[in-house]
Write an enzyme that holds these catalytic residues in place. Structure first.
Site, PDB file in Angstrom:
ATOM      1  CG  ASP A 110      -2.010  -1.028   1.161  1.00  0.00           C
ATOM      2  OD1 ASP A 110      -2.029  -1.802   0.183  1.00  0.00           O
ATOM      3  OD2 ASP A 110      -2.853  -1.079   2.078  1.00  0.00           O
ATOM      4  CG  ASP A 146     -12.820  -1.419  -1.321  1.00  0.00           C
ATOM      5  OD1 ASP A 146     -12.324  -2.548  -1.465  1.00  0.00           O
ATOM      6  OD2 ASP A 146     -12.391  -0.404  -1.895  1.00  0.00           O
TER       7      ASP A 146
END
Length: 236
Positions: free
Chosen positions: A8, A129
């Protein structure tokens, strides 16, 4: 089941967020390319990359770090975060990205997902998500009334390569993935489903694999913290 080590990216660094909060970022490294090489050297078959700044900005921000990772490795990589138009999708695939993950646009512009999947067969994934089953967009900052399973079913005939399902409340919390919800989604659609969010132990990986229907698992913090030994996990 494929294990995808996660990198990330925030401000050019390797970080992990806690439940998607940008101000709850832990920096695990300042050289993403070196981290990617380490994952490859350990035997990883894929990399999962996220441009966190890009997810909020709506356009790529950590492009230089992603390009450095692609230059430093030979295994396929998938990238999500701020990719919201055909030009950006095409540019990343041209640079050697194996799979582009479309999240926010899957909700706001599903026609773009279909167009991209048709133009780049096998190279488009949908990132779903969710909090309590409802989809969140724009770096998880905006919640919708869209049901995660309903969204996934929209793309059954679109040629999408995979769905990455993230339970936001589990992400970075080291509390285990939402195996039941991920399995339910995988059984509801024919598209391969990859689990993300909270994958933090070998037991978690075993539980996901035991479902028989989950195609992959993404793990980040647990690999950096040493809670999961990448070599052992890949062997399993």
């Amino acid at each position: 089941m494929i294990l995808y080590p996660a990198i990330d990216l925030k401000d050019g660094n390797c970080v992990r967020l806690l439940r998607g909060e940008m101000d709850a970022a832990t920096v695990f490294g300042t050289d993403p390319a070196a981290q990617a090489r380490a994952f490859q050297d350990a035997g990883a078959e894929w990399l999962h990359l996220v441009d966190l700044n890009g997810a909020f900005a709506g356009h790529p921000v950590n492009g230089a770090a992603v390009e450095a990772i692609l230059a430093a490795t030979s295994i396929p990589a998938q990238l999500g975060g701020g990719i919201r138009d055909m030009a950006t999708i095409g540019a990343w695939i041209e640079r050697g990205l194996s799979r582009v993950i479309l999240g926010t646009v899957a909700v706001e512009n599903p026609a773009l997902v279909r167009e991209a999947a048709g133009a780049f067969p096998g190279k488009i994934a949908v990132g779903i998500d969710a909090r309590k089953g409802k989809v969140a967009t724009r770096g998880w900052a905006e919640e919708t009334d869209v049901d995660a399973t309903d969204l996934a079913r929209q793309f059954e005939d679109a040629g999408v390569a995979a769905i990455i399902y993230t339970d936001i409340d589990r992400d970075g919390a080291m509390g285990g993935p939402n195996t039941a919800a991920t399995e339910a989604l995988a059984r509801a659609v024919s598209i391969p489903v990859i689990a993300s969010g909270g994958v933090s132990s070998m037991e978690d990986l075993a539980a996901l694999k035991a479902t028989g229907v989950i195609a992959g698992a993404i793990s980040g913090r647990a690999l950096y913290d040493g809670a999961i030994d990448l070599g052992a996990a890949l062997a399993f």
